[in-house]
Design a protein around this motif. Structure first.
Motif, PDB file in Angstrom:
ATOM      1  N   THR A 351     -27.206  41.172  59.465  1.00  0.00           N
ATOM      2  CA  THR A 351     -27.783  41.278  58.189  1.00  0.00           C
ATOM      3  C   THR A 351     -28.494  42.574  58.051  1.00  0.00           C
ATOM      4  O   THR A 351     -28.345  43.208  56.850  1.00  0.00           O
ATOM      5  N   ILE A 352     -29.293  42.991  58.871  1.00  0.00           N
ATOM      6  CA  ILE A 352     -29.944  44.220  58.661  1.00  0.00           C
ATOM      7  C   ILE A 352     -28.994  45.458  58.745  1.00  0.00           C
ATOM      8  O   ILE A 352     -29.148  46.502  57.878  1.00  0.00           O
ATOM      9  N   ALA A 353     -27.668  45.380  59.597  1.00  0.00           N
ATOM     10  CA  ALA A 353     -26.978  46.388  59.366  1.00  0.00           C
ATOM     11  C   ALA A 353     -26.168  46.384  57.799  1.00  0.00           C
ATOM     12  O   ALA A 353     -26.040  47.491  57.354  1.00  0.00           O
ATOM     13  N   TYR A 383     -28.241  43.686  47.398  1.00  0.00           N
ATOM     14  CA  TYR A 383     -29.053  43.313  48.622  1.00  0.00           C
ATOM     15  C   TYR A 383     -29.312  41.720  48.595  1.00  0.00           C
ATOM     16  O   TYR A 383     -29.134  41.077  50.001  1.00  0.00           O
ATOM     17  N   THR A 384     -29.086  40.879  47.699  1.00  0.00           N
ATOM     18  CA  THR A 384     -29.083  39.545  47.446  1.00  0.00           C
ATOM     19  C   THR A 384     -27.860  39.237  48.274  1.00  0.00           C
ATOM     20  O   THR A 384     -27.767  38.055  48.877  1.00  0.00           O
ATOM     21  N   ALA A 385     -26.570  40.015  47.775  1.00  0.00           N
ATOM     22  CA  ALA A 385     -25.335  39.422  48.271  1.00  0.00           C
ATOM     23  C   ALA A 385     -25.253  39.526  49.678  1.00  0.00           C
ATOM     24  O   ALA A 385     -24.555  38.565  50.271  1.00  0.00           O
ATOM     25  N   VAL A 386     -25.735  40.692  50.192  1.00  0.00           N
ATOM     26  CA  VAL A 386     -25.834  40.877  51.804  1.00  0.00           C
ATOM     27  C   VAL A 386     -26.487  39.774  52.312  1.00  0.00           C
ATOM     28  O   VAL A 386     -26.151  39.190  53.411  1.00  0.00           O
ATOM     29  N   PHE A 387     -27.684  39.427  51.918  1.00  0.00           N
ATOM     30  CA  PHE A 387     -28.842  38.450  52.611  1.00  0.00           C
ATOM     31  C   PHE A 387     -27.973  37.189  52.493  1.00  0.00           C
ATOM     32  O   PHE A 387     -28.067  36.338  53.467  1.00  0.00           O
ATOM     33  N   TYR A 388     -27.489  36.702  51.166  1.00  0.00           N
ATOM     34  CA  TYR A 388     -26.703  35.532  51.152  1.00  0.00           C
ATOM     35  C   TYR A 388     -25.387  35.260  52.209  1.00  0.00           C
ATOM     36  O   TYR A 388     -25.319  34.333  52.873  1.00  0.00           O
TER      37      TYR A 388
END
Length: 821
Positions: A351-353, A383-388
Motif C-alpha cells: 500500500t505504501i508503494a 489515495y483513497t482508491a489505493v488505500f481501499y
C-alpha cells in the motif's frame, strides 16, 4: 453462457470488477449529494421542500435587509439630489504639522487611477498597472473618512488611526461599490424584494417624512399578499413575519438611521414568491430546484451502487478460498502461507508503494488533464482508491487464513507463546503474574521509547515520521489489546472455575467443566475440579445405591416377617377359643399375643418409615382445617392422657386456619406426637398444645413469605434427656436409653418424614427436661367461617379440651404405640 457455467476463477474476476465499478458509482453518488447538499434535512424533505423554506432563502433575505440599512446609512454620504455627487468630501487626513488635506470623491478616483487602478461602472477598483515614478504613497492620520462617517478623529489624540492614502481610498471605494450595487440591484433594477422604510416627524408643523423604498405603494396589508414578508413598527422590537428568523441587528439599525426624534417609523419588506422578475431570488430558486434533482440522482446512485457493491462483496466473501463451486476445502495462496504478521507487513508495504506511485506518477498525470480546482479532489480520490485496494487485499488474505483456521495458529505471536508456555506451565500464579507484568512493562517502555526516538532523533520527512510513528502507535495499541484479551480470557476462565465450584457446592455433583476453554495452570485446576466432580458423583451414586438396597431390604424382610407373624397371631386367637382353664397357659398366651402385636407394629413402622424417608408415598392433598384436626386429636387422646394423670392445655386462635395436606398422613404425624408425649411425659404434669399464625415472615433476601400455622406440643420428660433434638429423629433412636418402655424408635422419624413430604417443617427443641416439637405449614387464605365457641378452662388464654363431635372422614381412627426417639 450462464454465469454458473463459468469457472470459479472467472466468477471471482467478474465479481471483483463489478464490485469496483459499482463502488465507484456509489462514491459518485456520494460526491453528487455532497456537492448539492442539504445536510440535516433528509431525502424526503429535500424532494418536497420549497426554496422559501430553506435557510439559504432566510440568509439572503437578512443580507438584503442589512444592505438596505447600509444604503440608508450612506445615502447622505454619497448622494446629493438623488445621484452620486463626486464633489462631496470623502476624506480628511493630517500628513504633518499644519498639513491637513480634504479629498472629494473625484480626488480619490483621480488618485487611485494614478496609482494604477481601474474602476468599472459599479465603482469596483482593480489594479491594472504599476504607478508612475512620480506617484508616491502618502501616509498620515485619518481625521474623517466616508467609510466610517460617524467617527471623527484628531492626530493629537492617542490611538488615532494612521494609514496610507491608498489604503483609505480603497476602503472608501469598496464602501461606495457596496452602496451602489445595492442601489442598482434593489432600487434601479426590478426586484422580487419589495421594501419600504419610512421615518415620519409627526411633532413638526410640516409633518416631515423620509422614505426609502423601491415600492412606495407598499402597505402592511399588501405586504402580506406576498409569499414571505417582515413588518417592524418603530414602537416594537418584534417582527410580524412568516420567515424562519430575522437578524436582531436590523431592529437597532432601523432606529439608528432615524433622522427625527420620534418613534413613528416602520419597515416593510417582502418577497414575491411567484418571482415575476429575474433577480438573485429567482436564480437561487432555480439553483435549488436543480440541486434537488441532482441530490435525488446522487441518492439513487448511492443506493444502487452500494447495494450491488455489497452483494458482490458478500459473494466474494463466500467464495474466497474455494477453488471450485461446492468445494469445502480452503486453498491458500503463497503469501497466505506466511505468518499472519508477515502478511500484514507485506500488504502494508504494498500500500505504501501504491501511495508513492500515486504521488510520483498518477497525481502528476491528473494535474496535466484536470483543471487546477479539481487537483485536491483528484488526489484524495487516488489515495483513497489505493488505500481501499490494499485494505481489501489484506482483508481477503486474512479471511482465507480465518477459513483455513490459520489466522491465529499461523501467527508469529502464537508460535512464540507456544514456545514460551513452557516457562508458565507448572509455575505458580504469583510467579506467572510477576513475569507477565515485567514483560508487559518492558515492551510498553520499548514502544514508547521508540516513538520518542523517531520524533526526536530521526530526520526524515514529516510524512515518513508520521507514518513510522503511526505504525509504532498501532503496534502499541495492538499489543495492549492483546494483553487485555489475555487478561479477559483468564478472567473468563476464573469465572468458569468459580461457577463450577459454586455448582458443586450447591449439590450438582455431575457438573463438568469444558477443558477446551482452558490452558496452563487454569487447565490443571479445571481438570482437578472435574476429577473432584467425578469422585463426588461416584460417592453419591454409591450412597443412593446403598440407601435403595437398605429400603428394599427393609421392605422385603418386613414382608417375610409379616407372613409367619400373621399366622402366629391367628393361631393364638384359635388357641384362646379352645376354652383353656389353665392360668399358666393363659399367661403364656397373653405374653405371646402382646409380643406378636408389638412385632407387627414394629414391622408396619419399618415399612412406613422406609416409604416416608424415600418419598415413595402417594399423597392425597386436600384443604384441612388444622385447628379442627387438633381438637379431634385432643378428643381421641383425652381419656388416654387421663390414665397417666396428664393435663392437656390447648391455646388456639378463634379463627379457621386452612392448610393443604393429606389428612390421613397429617393425622399420623399428630398421633405419633401425642403417643410420644403420653409415653414419656412425667405423670401428674401438663402437656401444652399451642397453635399460632405467623403473619410477618421475611426471608434472607428481604422477600415476604406467606403466613404459616405453627403447632407446638410441649411436655416435661419423665427421664433425663441426654441427647440432641436432631438425633431423636434418626431411626431406632430413643430418648429412653434404658428402653424401659415399649417402642420402636421410629415414631418421630416417621413424623418428620411425613411432615416434610407435605411441605411442612418439623423441629425438635430440648431445654433440660423440657421436650418441645414444633410443626409449621403454609396457610391457605380463605374467607373465615363462623367458629364454634369452645369451653374455656384454666384461664382466658388456655383451654382444656376433650374431643369435639367433629367427624373427619379423611382421618382413620387407628392408633399405634410410638416411642420418643
Amino acid at each position: 453462457m450462464k454465469y454458473s457455467r463459468l469457472s470459479m476463477q472467472a466468477q471471482k474476476l467478474i465479481a471483483s470488477v463489478l464490485h469496483l465499478i459499482f463502488l465507484t458509482v456509489m462514491f459518485a453518488g456520494i460526491g453528487t449529494m455532497y456537492l448539492n447538499d442539504n445536510f440535516g434535512v433528509g431525502i424526503t424533505r429535500v424532494q418536497n421542500m420549497a426554496y422559501e423554506d430553506t435557510d439559504e432563502f432566510t440568509r439572503q433575505f437578512n443580507r438584503d435587509l442589512n444592505d438596505i440599512f447600509q444604503y440608508i446609512e450612506y445615502n447622505s454620504t454619497f448622494e446629493s439630489g438623488g445621484a452620486i455627487d463626486v464633489s462631496k468630501e470623502m476624506l480628511q487626513m493630517t500628513f504633518g504639522p499644519n498639513e491637513t488635506e480634504s479629498f472629494s470623491l473625484a480626488d480619490i478616483i483621480s488618485y487611485l487611477q494614478s496609482m494604477g487602478y481601474q474602476m468599472n461602472e459599479d465603482f469596483q477598483c482593480t489594479k491594472v498597472s504599476t504607478p508612475a515614478i512620480d506617484a508616491r504613497t502618502r501616509e498620515g492620520y485619518i481625521d474623517w473618512a466616508a467609510s466610517e462617517p460617524e467617527k471623527h478623529y484628531s492626530y493629537l489624540i492617542p490611538g488615532t488611526r494612521r494609514a496610507s492614502l491608498e489604503e483609505v481610498s480603497l476602503e472608501i471605494m469598496e464602501m461606495l461599490h457596496q452602496y451602489y450595487s445595492t442601489y442598482n440591484r434593489l432600487l434601479v433594477n426590478p426586484s422580487n424584494l419589495h421594501f419600504k422604510v419610512e421615518y415620519y416627524d409627526d411633532e413638526s408643523s410640516t409633518k416631515r417624512a423620509t422614505v426609502y423604498a423601491n415600492d412606495r405603494d407598499l402597505t402592511s396589508d399588501t405586504l402580506k399578499t406576498y409569499g414571505k414578508y417582515a413588518y417592524l413598527p418603530g414602537n416594537s422590537v418584534f417582527y410580524d413575519t412568516n420567515l424562519k428568523s430575522i437578524a436582531l441587528n436590523t431592529v437597532s439599525a432601523l432606529a439608528a438611521n432615524n433622522p427625527y426624534n420620534t418613534n413613528t417609523f416602520y419597515l416593510l419588506a417582502g418577497v414575491d414568491t411567484t418571482y415575476p422578475v429575474q433577480d438573485v431570488y429567482s436564480n437561487n430558486r432555480d439553483a435549488f430546484r436543480s440541486m434537488q434533482h441532482y441530490y435525488i440522482s446522487g441518492f439513487v446512485l448511492l443506493v444502487t451502487g452500494g447495494m450491488i457493491a455489497l452483494l458482490t462483496l458478500l459473494f466474494l466473501l463466500k467464495v474466497s478460498g474455494h477453488k471450485n463451486a461446492g468445494d469445502k476445502t480452503i486453498t491458500l495462496h503463497g503469501f497466505d502461507r506466511t505468518s499472519t504478521e508477515t502478511g500484514i507487513v507485506m500488504f502494508s508495504l504494498l500500500t505504501i508503494a501504491g501511495f508513492a506511485f500515486c504521488r510520483l506518477a498518477l497525481v502528476r498525470i491528473a494535474h496535466l488533464v484536470l483543471p487546477e480546482e479539481s487537483w485536491a479532489l483528484s488526489e484524495r480520490v487516488l489515495y483513497t482508491a489505493v488505500f481501499y485496494l490494499g485494505a481489501l487485499l489484506l482483508f481477503f488474505s486474512l479471511l482465507r487464513r480465518y477459513k483455513a483456521g490459520t489466522i491465529w495458529t499461523g501467527s508469529f505471536i502464537y508460535r512464540w507463546s507456544e514456545r514460551m508456555s513452557i516457562f508458565f506451565t507448572g509455575q505458580s500464579f504469583t510467579s506467572r503474574m510477576v513475569v507477565s507484568f515485567l514483560a508487559y512493562a518492558a515492551i510498553n517502555t520499548s514502544l514508547i521509547s521508540l516513538a520518542w526516538f523517531l520524533w526526536d532523533r530521526i530526520y526524515l520527512s514529516k510524512t515518513a515520521i508520521y507514518l513510522l510513528t503511526g505504525m509504532v502507535i498501532l503496534a502499541c495499541v495492538a499489543f495492549n489489546l492483546w494483553i487485555f484479551y489475555l487478561l479477559f480470557k483468564h478472567a473468563v476462565e476464573h469465572d468458569m472455575i468459580s461457577t463450577a465450584i459454586e455448582r458443586l457446592a450447591a449439590g450438582e455433583t455431575s457438573y463438568q467443566v469444558n477443558l477446551d476453554d482452558f490452558d496452563g495452570r487454569e487447565f490443571e485446576l479445571a481438570a482437578n475440579i472435574n476429577n473432584i466432580s467425578l469422585g463426588l458423583e461416584s460417592a453419591l451414586q454409591e450412597k443412593v445405591k446403598s440407601e435403595r438396597l437398605k429400603t428394599d431390604l427393609i421392605t422385603n424382610v418386613s414382608h417375610d416377617i409379616k407372613t409367619p407373624l400373621t399366622s402366629i397371631i391367628n393361631y393364638v386367637g384359635l388357641i384362646r377359643r379352645e376354652n383353656i382353664q389353665d392360668e399358666k397357659i393363659l399367661r403364656y398366651l397373653d405374653v405371646l399375643e402382646q409380643k406378636s402385636n408389638r412385632l407387627k407394629t414394629l414391622t408396619e413402622d419399618l415399612v412406613e418409615a422406609s416409604k416416608a424417608s424415600s418419598g415413595n408415598l402417594k399423597l392425597e392433598i386436600s384443604d384441612i382445617d388444622f385447628i379442627e384436626l387438633v381438637y379431634q386429636t385432643n378428643g381421641e387422646f383425652e381419656e388416654k392422657f387421663a390414665s397417666r394423670h396428664l393435663e392437656l392445655i390447648t391455646t388456639a386462635p378463634e379463627e379457621t386456619l386452612l392448610i393443604e395436606a393429606d389428612g390421613r398422613r397429617l393425622w399420623r404425624v399428630l398421633e405419633n406426637l401425642y403417643n410420644n408425649a403420653f409415653k414419656y411425659a412425667m405423670e401428674n404434669s401438663r402437656i401444652y398444645i399451642d397453635i399460632t399464625k405467623d403473619n410477618l415472615r421475611i426471608n434472607e433476601e428481604g422477600l415476604i413469605l406467606p403466613p404459616q400455622v405453627v403447632f407446638t406440643i410441649k411436655n416435661i420428660s419423665a427421664n433425663p434427656l441426654n441427647i440432641r433434638g436432631d438425633e431423636l429423629t434418626e431411626r431406632f433412636v430413643r430418648g429412653d436409653v434404658a428402653r424401659a418402655t415399649e417402642g420402636s424408635g421410629l415414631g418421630l422419624s416417621i413424623a418428620k418424614s411425613l411432615t416434610e413430604l407435605q411441605k411442612g417443617s418439623f423441629e425438635i427443641y430440648i431445654d433440660g427436661d423440657l421436650f418441645k416439637v414444633q410443626l409449621a405449614f403454609d396457610v391457605k387464605e380463605k374467607p373465615k367461617p363462623i367458629k364454634p365457641a369452645k369451653t374455656p378452662v384454666a384461664s382466658a388464654d388456655t383451654v382444656k379440651t376433650s374431643a369435639p363431635a367433629v367427624e373427619i372422614s379423611s382421618v382413620p381412627a387407628e392408633s399405634s404405640s410410638e416411642d420418643r426417639s
